[in-house]
Design a protein around this motif. Structure first.
Motif, PDB file in Angstrom:
ATOM      1  N   ASN A 375       0.820  -1.224   0.000  1.00 38.03           N
ATOM      2  CA  ASN A 375       0.000   0.000   0.000  1.00 38.03           C
ATOM      3  C   ASN A 375       0.847   1.265   0.000  1.00 38.03           C
ATOM      4  OD1 ASN A 375      -2.488  -1.179  -0.239  1.00 38.03           O
ATOM      5  ND2 ASN A 375      -3.246  -0.551   1.760  1.00 38.03           N
ATOM      6  N   GLY A 376       1.981   1.204  -0.693  1.00 41.52           N
ATOM      7  CA  GLY A 376       2.786   2.405  -0.878  1.00 41.52           C
ATOM      8  C   GLY A 376       3.851   2.641   0.162  1.00 41.52           C
ATOM      9  N   TYR A 377       4.081   1.694   1.068  1.00 40.73           N
ATOM     10  CA  TYR A 377       5.040   1.924   2.139  1.00 40.73           C
ATOM     11  C   TYR A 377       6.456   1.452   1.800  1.00 40.73           C
ATOM     12  CZ  TYR A 377       1.665   3.732   5.406  1.00 40.73           C
ATOM     13  OH  TYR A 377       0.741   4.547   6.026  1.00 40.73           O
ATOM     14  N   MET A 378       6.582   0.495   0.911  1.00 36.80           N
ATOM     15  CA  MET A 378       7.899  -0.091   0.683  1.00 36.80           C
ATOM     16  C   MET A 378       8.836   0.890  -0.005  1.00 36.80           C
ATOM     17  SD  MET A 378       7.426  -2.910   2.143  1.00 36.80           S
ATOM     18  CE  MET A 378       8.922  -3.781   1.718  1.00 36.80           C
ATOM     19  N   TYR A 379      10.090   0.875   0.435  1.00 42.61           N
ATOM     20  CA  TYR A 379      11.126   1.713  -0.151  1.00 42.61           C
ATOM     21  C   TYR A 379      11.369   1.271  -1.588  1.00 42.61           C
ATOM     22  CZ  TYR A 379      15.776   3.821  -0.707  1.00 42.61           C
ATOM     23  OH  TYR A 379      16.857   4.540  -1.140  1.00 42.61           O
ATOM     24  N   PRO A 380      11.317   2.198  -2.553  1.00 45.29           N
ATOM     25  CA  PRO A 380      11.406   1.798  -3.964  1.00 45.29           C
ATOM     26  C   PRO A 380      12.795   1.404  -4.424  1.00 45.29           C
ATOM     27  CG  PRO A 380      11.235   4.180  -3.786  1.00 45.29           C
ATOM     28  CD  PRO A 380      11.033   3.639  -2.400  1.00 45.29           C
ATOM     29  N   GLY A 381      13.818   1.640  -3.612  1.00 45.94           N
ATOM     30  CA  GLY A 381      15.150   1.180  -3.989  1.00 45.94           C
ATOM     31  C   GLY A 381      15.767   1.923  -5.146  1.00 45.94           C
ATOM     32  N   GLU A 382      15.586   3.229  -5.193  1.00 44.57           N
ATOM     33  CA  GLU A 382      16.110   4.008  -6.306  1.00 44.57           C
ATOM     34  C   GLU A 382      17.310   4.858  -5.897  1.00 44.57           C
ATOM     35  OE1 GLU A 382      12.725   6.183  -7.564  1.00 44.57           O
ATOM     36  OE2 GLU A 382      11.738   4.440  -8.492  1.00 44.57           O
ATOM     37  N   ASP A 383      17.873   4.581  -4.754  1.00 42.92           N
ATOM     38  CA  ASP A 383      19.019   5.347  -4.287  1.00 42.92           C
ATOM     39  C   ASP A 383      20.215   5.085  -5.195  1.00 42.92           C
ATOM     40  OD1 ASP A 383      21.615   5.515  -2.523  1.00 42.92           O
ATOM     41  OD2 ASP A 383      20.109   6.752  -1.519  1.00 42.92           O
ATOM     42  N   GLU A 384      20.798   6.149  -5.732  1.00 42.93           N
ATOM     43  CA  GLU A 384      21.879   5.988  -6.704  1.00 42.93           C
ATOM     44  C   GLU A 384      23.132   5.402  -6.054  1.00 42.93           C
ATOM     45  OE1 GLU A 384      22.597   9.671  -8.649  1.00 42.93           O
ATOM     46  OE2 GLU A 384      20.600   9.758  -9.597  1.00 42.93           O
ATOM     47  N   GLU A 385      23.421   5.788  -4.820  1.00 43.17           N
ATOM     48  CA  GLU A 385      24.645   5.323  -4.181  1.00 43.17           C
ATOM     49  C   GLU A 385      24.582   3.844  -3.829  1.00 43.17           C
ATOM     50  OE1 GLU A 385      27.448   6.247  -0.271  1.00 43.17           O
ATOM     51  OE2 GLU A 385      25.730   7.535  -0.733  1.00 43.17           O
ATOM     52  N   TYR A 386      23.407   3.398  -3.349  1.00 41.44           N
ATOM     53  CA  TYR A 386      23.311   2.027  -2.858  1.00 41.44           C
ATOM     54  C   TYR A 386      22.625   1.090  -3.829  1.00 41.44           C
ATOM     55  CZ  TYR A 386      24.801   4.209   1.449  1.00 41.44           C
ATOM     56  OH  TYR A 386      25.513   4.910   2.381  1.00 41.44           O
ATOM     57  N   GLY A 387      22.142   1.587  -4.958  1.00 40.78           N
ATOM     58  CA  GLY A 387      21.619   0.710  -5.996  1.00 40.78           C
ATOM     59  C   GLY A 387      20.158   0.360  -5.845  1.00 40.78           C
ATOM     60  N   ASP A 388      19.741  -0.657  -6.578  1.00 38.73           N
ATOM     61  CA  ASP A 388      18.333  -1.052  -6.635  1.00 38.73           C
ATOM     62  C   ASP A 388      18.037  -2.005  -5.485  1.00 38.73           C
ATOM     63  OD1 ASP A 388      15.773  -1.610  -7.308  1.00 38.73           O
ATOM     64  OD2 ASP A 388      16.237  -2.811  -9.084  1.00 38.73           O
ATOM     65  N   ASP A 389      17.464  -1.468  -4.422  1.00 36.42           N
ATOM     66  CA  ASP A 389      17.267  -2.245  -3.201  1.00 36.42           C
ATOM     67  C   ASP A 389      15.800  -2.537  -2.925  1.00 36.42           C
ATOM     68  OD1 ASP A 389      20.006  -1.933  -2.863  1.00 36.42           O
ATOM     69  OD2 ASP A 389      19.762  -0.137  -1.634  1.00 36.42           O
TER      70      ASP A 389
END
Length: 455
Positions: A375-389
């Motif tokens: 329902n929209g809570y999960m972190y999308p993992g788009e942080d450039e430094e740490y990658g696709d998480d």
């Protein structure tokens, strides 16, 4: 009525009173909110403490069975603090009261109180075959089963425990948002203490790992291998209770939390701090429903889930038909569609992201790619430094429900856990030593339930 059952009822009334915050003790008990016409000849009355069950009935069940849905009268008691007291009074009065429940919701913390009473029908009494439970997680079946092996309550949720971690604070104080790397900070209690020390030091105390020491309570109490009493009704306190007390005291003595109580205003406030100018908690103990229902908007697109240090569960709602149910066929239809039918349970997940209590439905949800974000809570993992998480909300819980064991849960647990809270506070604050706290807990259990003996 047996003396044991009377004792359960009286203790339930006590714990309901204890659950009311001090500041609210003088508040007026809320009136029931009733939706539908309870005076109609074909009225079918369903009880709950909030609108969670009503929402599913209004959407999932109404779409599939509109004619049957039109008969439903829903009674919302205005909060869980009042639910058992109001419900028990009407159950005692019987079906002469037009608000007598035909179907009612039951939380895990007290479901065994009702399954082991004379107030509920077994599922076979209303025409539901136990074969239809094949896709359910066994621990939920156990929770709804009485001491004689009769299944009386069925659950639509599975509720594996986890820790919900705020991604922005994890990046700031743990140096990563990679779920696997974050999980390494929660692998066991020693590691959790070390993580709490690191976060506290790095933030200068404006960010703590947990808001209160009681964040570890459910992971330890809902993973016990021994119940609060044995087959001879002798009180037993397993090592998880001692571990909880000792770990809580370490967190308290080393100032590693803000010493809030779960659900308090301060506990909620620490969800939204920035961890620099305002106090913030980096993690909360959770489960599927906790993520979408309890976390604040600060956590939207900002939540990383990691496994609890013990395989455990938290909460869930069972549905049960009463002994004087006016229409057992409709009770069976509602219970079956919302707890055993794959289509019904996929629809529930689409409605609120629940990790439903049906392996076939979970498989269908995963294959469809649904429920990726809780329902929209999960972190999308788009942080450039740490990658696709990124994480898939449902897939995260896949390996965390099969091995859950609820065999230690008893009808007395809710009250005993409240007694444990009292002794834990006395121990961590130095009012009592460990041996005294444990001894006093045993004595309090016996005083509350005289049929439970002390060796």
């Amino acid at each position: 009525m047996s003396k044991k059952w009377l004792s359960l009822l009286l203790a339930g009334a006590v714990v309901a009173t204890m659950a009311v915050p001090v500041a609210a003790e003088e508040e007026t008990e809320p009136d029931n909110t009733i939706t539908g016409d309870s005076s109609a000849d074909d009225a079918f009355v369903v009880w709950g403490w909030n609108d969670d069950i009503k929402t599913i009935l209004d959407t999932v069940f109404a779409e599939a069975y509109p004619e049957e849905y039109s008969r439903i009268v829903f009674v919302n008691t205005g909060g869980s603090d009042y639910y058992q007291t109001k419900l028990d009074a009407v159950l005692e009065e019987g079906s002469s009261n037009e608000l007598y429940p035909d179907l009612m919701g039951l939380e895990v913390d007290y479901v065994q109180k009702y399954t082991n009473s004379d107030w509920l029908l077994s599922i076979t009494d209303i025409g539901i075959s136990e074969d239809s439970l094949a896709n359910m997680y066994q621990y939920n079946i156990d929770l709804g089963t009485d001491y004689d092996g009769n299944v009386k309550a069925l659950f639509w949720q599975a509720t594996p425990g986890c820790y919900a971690v705020r991604a922005d604070l994890a990046e700031k104080y743990l140096g990563t948002t990679d779920p696997d790397e974050v999980a390494a900070y929660f692998t066991d209690l020693d590691t959790i203490i070390a993580t709490a020390e690191m976060v506290n030091e790095a933030s200068g105390g404006t960010c703590k790992l947990f808001s209160g020491y009681d964040e570890i309570k459910r992971s330890l109490m809902n993973s016990r291998e021994v119940g609060f009493y044995d087959e001879n009704d002798v009180i037993t306190l397993d090592e998880n209770i001692t571990t909880y007390l000792e770990t809580a005291k370490t967190l308290y003595d080393e100032d590693l939390t803000y010493n809030t109580s779960q659900w308090s205003a301060d506990w909620y406030a620490n969800m939204d701090g920035d961890g620099e100018e305002t106090n913030a908690a980096l993690a909360y103990f959770g489960c599927p429903w906790f993520v979408y229902w309890s976390l604040s908007d600060t956590w939207k697109d900002n939540t990383i889930l990691v496994a609890a240090q013990e395989q455990c569960f938290w909460g869930g709602t069972g549905l049960a038909a009463t002994t004087e149910c006016s229409d057992t066929e409709l009770a069976a239809l509602i219970m079956s569609y919302l707890t055993t039918d794959t289509d019904g349970m996929v629809a529930i997940n689409a409605q609120n992201s629940d990790f439903v209590n049906n392996t076939a439905a979970i498989e269908a949800i995963v294959e469809s790619g649904a429920s990726a974000d809780g329902n929209g809570y999960m972190y999308p993992g788009e942080d450039e430094e740490y990658g696709d998480d990124d994480q898939n909300f449902i897939e995260f819980f896949l390996d965390k429900a099969d091995a859950i064991d609820a065999s230690t849960v008893t009808a007395e647990d809710q009250t005993i856990l409240s007694l444990l809270d009292t002794e834990c506070q006395a121990y961590v604050t130095g009012e009592k030593d460990l041996d005294t706290a444990l001894s006093d807990l045993t004595a309090a259990i016996h005083d509350t339930y005289s049929y439970l003996s002390v060796e």
